[in-house]
Scaffold this motif. Structure first.
Motif, PDB file in Angstrom:
ATOM      1  N   ALA A   1       0.136  -2.449   4.191  1.00 30.29           N
ATOM      2  CA  ALA A   1      -0.308  -3.820   4.212  1.00 30.29           C
ATOM      3  C   ALA A   1       0.166  -4.364   2.796  1.00 30.29           C
ATOM      4  CB  ALA A   1      -1.615  -3.479   3.552  1.00 30.29           C
ATOM      5  N   ARG A   2       0.378  -4.890   2.506  1.00 27.20           N
ATOM      6  CA  ARG A   2       1.064  -6.172   1.380  1.00 27.20           C
ATOM      7  C   ARG A   2       0.286  -7.024   0.348  1.00 27.20           C
ATOM      8  NH1 ARG A   2       6.788  -7.930   4.052  1.00 27.20           N
ATOM      9  NH2 ARG A   2       5.940  -9.556   4.826  1.00 27.20           N
ATOM     10  N   LYS A   3      -0.268  -7.185  -1.008  1.00 30.40           N
ATOM     11  CA  LYS A   3      -0.698  -8.114  -1.092  1.00 30.40           C
ATOM     12  C   LYS A   3       1.070  -9.298  -2.063  1.00 30.40           C
ATOM     13  CE  LYS A   3      -2.885  -5.143  -3.237  1.00 30.40           C
ATOM     14  NZ  LYS A   3      -3.483  -4.207  -3.987  1.00 30.40           N
TER      15      LYS A   3
ATOM     16  N   LYS B   1      -1.537 -14.129  -0.855  1.00 25.31           N
ATOM     17  CA  LYS B   1      -1.956 -13.674   1.499  1.00 25.31           C
ATOM     18  C   LYS B   1      -1.596 -12.823   0.938  1.00 25.31           C
ATOM     19  CE  LYS B   1       1.940 -15.505   3.105  1.00 25.31           C
ATOM     20  NZ  LYS B   1       3.115 -16.300   3.895  1.00 25.31           N
ATOM     21  N   ILE B   2      -2.291 -11.393   2.069  1.00 27.05           N
ATOM     22  CA  ILE B   2      -3.020 -10.371   2.017  1.00 27.05           C
ATOM     23  C   ILE B   2      -2.371 -10.134   3.738  1.00 27.05           C
ATOM     24  CG2 ILE B   2      -4.713  -8.285   2.502  1.00 27.05           C
ATOM     25  CD1 ILE B   2      -5.802  -9.646   0.095  1.00 27.05           C
TER      26      ILE B   2
ATOM     27  N   SER C   1       0.991  -1.398   0.570  1.00 29.73           N
ATOM     28  CA  SER C   1      -0.514   0.322   0.207  1.00 29.73           C
ATOM     29  C   SER C   1       0.690   1.342  -0.128  1.00 29.73           C
ATOM     30  CB  SER C   1      -0.969   0.154   0.943  1.00 29.73           C
ATOM     31  OG  SER C   1       0.131   0.356   2.136  1.00 29.73           O
TER      32      SER C   1
END
Length: 87
Positions: free
Chosen positions: A62-64, A74-75, A57
């Motif tokens: 946050a990361r995907k 995975k989030i 992000s």
């Protein structure tokens, strides 16, 4: 019908090479800055590779993660520092 073929003679390849090297240097510096920003927030920073796609992000909280080898998505979201588990 005739087909005319033209070729271009790049007489100044040295300039093109120099510009490309300058571009490469800028890109490497920007990538290092990007990794440093990630490391400020995450204990285990992950950057993209040929096998893993990672999107953070804008604030890096946050990361995907898409792992193509394991076919997983995975989030992850960082907890706020003042996070307390409710009992």
């Amino acid at each position: 019908m005739s087909l005319k073929v033209t070729t271009r003679n790049f007489t100044n390849t040295k300039k093109v090479d120099e510009e490309f090297e300058a571009y490469k240097k800028i890109m490497e510096e920007e990538f290092e800055n990007y990794k440093k920003n990630i490391e400020k927030k995450w204990k285990n920073p992950i950057v993209l590779s040929q096998k893993v796609f990672v999107k953070y992000s804008n604030n890096y909280k946050a990361r995907k993660i898409v792992d193509f080898n394991n076919t997983t998505v995975k989030i992850e979201v960082l907890r706020p520092q003042n996070y307390k588990k409710s009992s």
